[in-house]
Design a protein around this motif. Structure first.
Motif, mmCIF file in Angstrom:
data_model
loop_
_atom_site.group_PDB
_atom_site.id
_atom_site.type_symbol
_atom_site.label_atom_id
_atom_site.label_comp_id
_atom_site.label_asym_id
_atom_site.label_seq_id
_atom_site.Cartn_x
_atom_site.Cartn_y
_atom_site.Cartn_z
ATOM 1 N N ALA A 33 -7.851 8.968 -2.784
ATOM 2 C CA ALA A 33 -8.375 8.677 -3.439
ATOM 3 C C ALA A 33 -7.185 7.900 -4.246
ATOM 4 O O ALA A 33 -5.683 8.519 -4.398
ATOM 5 C CB ALA A 33 -8.235 9.554 -4.713
ATOM 6 N N LEU A 34 -6.289 6.579 -4.461
ATOM 7 C CA LEU A 34 -5.778 5.646 -4.540
ATOM 8 C C LEU A 34 -6.457 5.733 -5.955
ATOM 9 O O LEU A 34 -7.475 4.340 -6.148
ATOM 10 C CB LEU A 34 -5.567 4.769 -4.140
ATOM 11 C CG LEU A 34 -5.619 4.445 -1.990
ATOM 12 C CD1 LEU A 34 -5.262 3.601 -1.566
ATOM 13 C CD2 LEU A 34 -3.917 4.985 -2.559
ATOM 14 N N GLY A 35 -5.250 6.035 -7.045
ATOM 15 C CA GLY A 35 -5.453 5.484 -8.585
ATOM 16 C C GLY A 35 -4.866 4.634 -9.140
ATOM 17 O O GLY A 35 -3.463 5.495 -9.162
ATOM 18 N N THR A 36 -4.421 3.517 -10.172
ATOM 19 C CA THR A 36 -3.917 3.074 -10.820
ATOM 20 C C THR A 36 -3.369 3.586 -12.749
ATOM 21 O O THR A 36 -2.036 3.189 -12.474
ATOM 22 C CB THR A 36 -4.133 1.405 -11.264
ATOM 23 O OG1 THR A 36 -5.282 2.574 -11.826
ATOM 24 C CG2 THR A 36 -4.714 1.031 -10.092
ATOM 25 N N GLY A 52 -4.595 12.725 -3.462
ATOM 26 C CA GLY A 52 -4.569 11.223 -4.829
ATOM 27 C C GLY A 52 -3.158 10.629 -4.439
ATOM 28 O O GLY A 52 -1.888 11.621 -4.286
ATOM 29 N N ILE A 53 -3.450 10.234 -4.518
ATOM 30 C CA ILE A 53 -1.915 9.120 -5.042
ATOM 31 C C ILE A 53 -1.847 7.908 -6.478
ATOM 32 O O ILE A 53 -2.956 7.674 -6.398
ATOM 33 C CB ILE A 53 -1.549 7.668 -3.321
ATOM 34 C CG1 ILE A 53 -1.032 9.110 -2.343
ATOM 35 C CG2 ILE A 53 -0.607 6.896 -3.795
ATOM 36 C CD1 ILE A 53 -1.791 8.328 -0.994
ATOM 37 N N SER A 54 -1.005 8.186 -6.906
ATOM 38 C CA SER A 54 -1.195 7.219 -7.944
ATOM 39 C C SER A 54 0.135 6.327 -8.901
ATOM 40 O O SER A 54 1.448 6.618 -8.192
ATOM 41 C CB SER A 54 -1.259 8.518 -9.329
ATOM 42 O OG SER A 54 -2.347 8.784 -9.558
ATOM 43 N N GLY A 55 -0.256 5.177 -9.288
ATOM 44 C CA GLY A 55 0.485 4.534 -9.519
ATOM 45 C C GLY A 55 1.071 3.326 -8.374
ATOM 46 O O GLY A 55 1.131 2.771 -7.301
ATOM 47 N N GLU A 56 1.328 2.437 -8.643
ATOM 48 C CA GLU A 56 1.803 0.941 -7.756
ATOM 49 C C GLU A 56 2.294 1.283 -7.033
ATOM 50 O O GLU A 56 2.114 0.743 -6.042
ATOM 51 C CB GLU A 56 2.374 -0.134 -9.360
ATOM 52 C CG GLU A 56 2.731 -1.121 -8.764
ATOM 53 C CD GLU A 56 3.747 -2.164 -9.175
ATOM 54 O OE1 GLU A 56 3.264 -3.144 -9.354
ATOM 55 O OE2 GLU A 56 4.970 -1.769 -9.319
ATOM 56 N N ASN A 57 3.960 1.982 -7.662
ATOM 57 C CA ASN A 57 4.704 2.185 -6.217
ATOM 58 C C ASN A 57 4.749 2.836 -5.450
ATOM 59 O O ASN A 57 4.680 2.903 -4.136
ATOM 60 C CB ASN A 57 6.242 2.785 -7.006
ATOM 61 C CG ASN A 57 7.210 1.653 -7.794
ATOM 62 O OD1 ASN A 57 6.679 0.567 -7.742
ATOM 63 N ND2 ASN A 57 7.439 1.756 -8.282
ATOM 64 N N LYS A 58 3.395 4.489 -5.118
ATOM 65 C CA LYS A 58 2.965 5.200 -4.742
ATOM 66 C C LYS A 58 2.005 4.017 -3.638
ATOM 67 O O LYS A 58 2.213 4.766 -2.967
ATOM 68 C CB LYS A 58 3.157 6.254 -5.092
ATOM 69 C CG LYS A 58 4.127 6.784 -6.246
ATOM 70 C CD LYS A 58 3.720 8.387 -6.579
ATOM 71 C CE LYS A 58 4.776 9.142 -6.174
ATOM 72 N NZ LYS A 58 4.197 10.420 -6.947
ATOM 73 N N ILE A 59 0.971 3.125 -4.823
ATOM 74 C CA ILE A 59 -0.131 2.871 -3.988
ATOM 75 C C ILE A 59 0.463 1.967 -2.719
ATOM 76 O O ILE A 59 -0.479 2.124 -1.501
ATOM 77 C CB ILE A 59 -1.280 2.024 -4.474
ATOM 78 C CG1 ILE A 59 -2.125 2.981 -5.472
ATOM 79 C CG2 ILE A 59 -2.205 0.884 -3.860
ATOM 80 C CD1 ILE A 59 -2.467 2.810 -6.197
ATOM 81 N N CYS A 60 1.898 1.219 -2.949
ATOM 82 C CA CYS A 60 1.877 0.138 -2.785
ATOM 83 C C CYS A 60 2.960 0.282 -1.406
ATOM 84 O O CYS A 60 2.193 0.443 0.245
ATOM 85 C CB CYS A 60 2.471 -1.008 -3.549
ATOM 86 S SG CYS A 60 2.048 -2.008 -4.360
ATOM 87 N N SER A 61 3.428 2.211 -1.293
ATOM 88 C CA SER A 61 3.869 2.482 -0.188
ATOM 89 C C SER A 61 2.926 2.368 0.692
ATOM 90 O O SER A 61 3.070 2.577 2.334
ATOM 91 C CB SER A 61 4.781 3.437 -0.796
ATOM 92 O OG SER A 61 5.473 4.551 0.651
#
Length: 139
Positions: A33-36, A52-61
């Motif tokens: 799950a990629l949540g903003t 789950g992964i949250s936030g811009e930096n973690k999603i982009c990484s």
């Protein structure tokens, strides 16, 4: 099979996709799950995502360093400013550059209209995506 689902706000769409995948495919797929935001991520985890992964930096990484078979999300996932501004230019670019199948839910938002989708219900689109994934699982 690894599938990433991206959503924002309350992740209602992401939850629906995850629940359908769990019902139709279940354990043959690992769902990220990629949540903003943390609320969206939490809702997708509660719907059945493995992590789950949250936030811009973690999603982009995640997008740069992980291999997934596909990513599923609303059309706003590849539009800078999509999903009411929660998709930043860097998130949209990171998703676009992933080497995987991108399943785009063609919501008629952001002034974007995709011909041929006018008669489709979201549940029918999700059904078609899940069927395609199911037919392409490598055992």
């Amino acid at each position: 099979m690894k599938i990433a689902i991206i959503d924002a706000q309350g992740a209602g769409l992401g939850q629906a996709v995850i629940k359908k995948i769990r019902k139709e495919i279940d354990l043959n797929v690992y769902i990220i799950a990629l949540g903003t935001n943390t609320y969206a991520t939490s809702n997708m985890i509660n719907a059945g995502a493995n992590i789950g992964i949250s936030g811009e930096n973690k999603i982009c990484s995640f997008c740069r360093t992980n291999k997934v078979d596909s990513i599923i999300g609303p059309i706003g996932m590849i539009c800078s400013g999509g999903i009411n501004g929660e998709i930043t230019p860097i998130i949209a670019n990171s998703i676009f550059n992933m080497d995987c199948t991108k399943y785009i839910l063609p919501l008629q938002k952001h002034g974007i209209y995709i011909p041929g989708t006018r008669n489709l219900q979201i549940k029918d689109i999700i059904e078609e995506i899940v069927l395609h994934i199911k037919n392409n699982i490598k055992v």
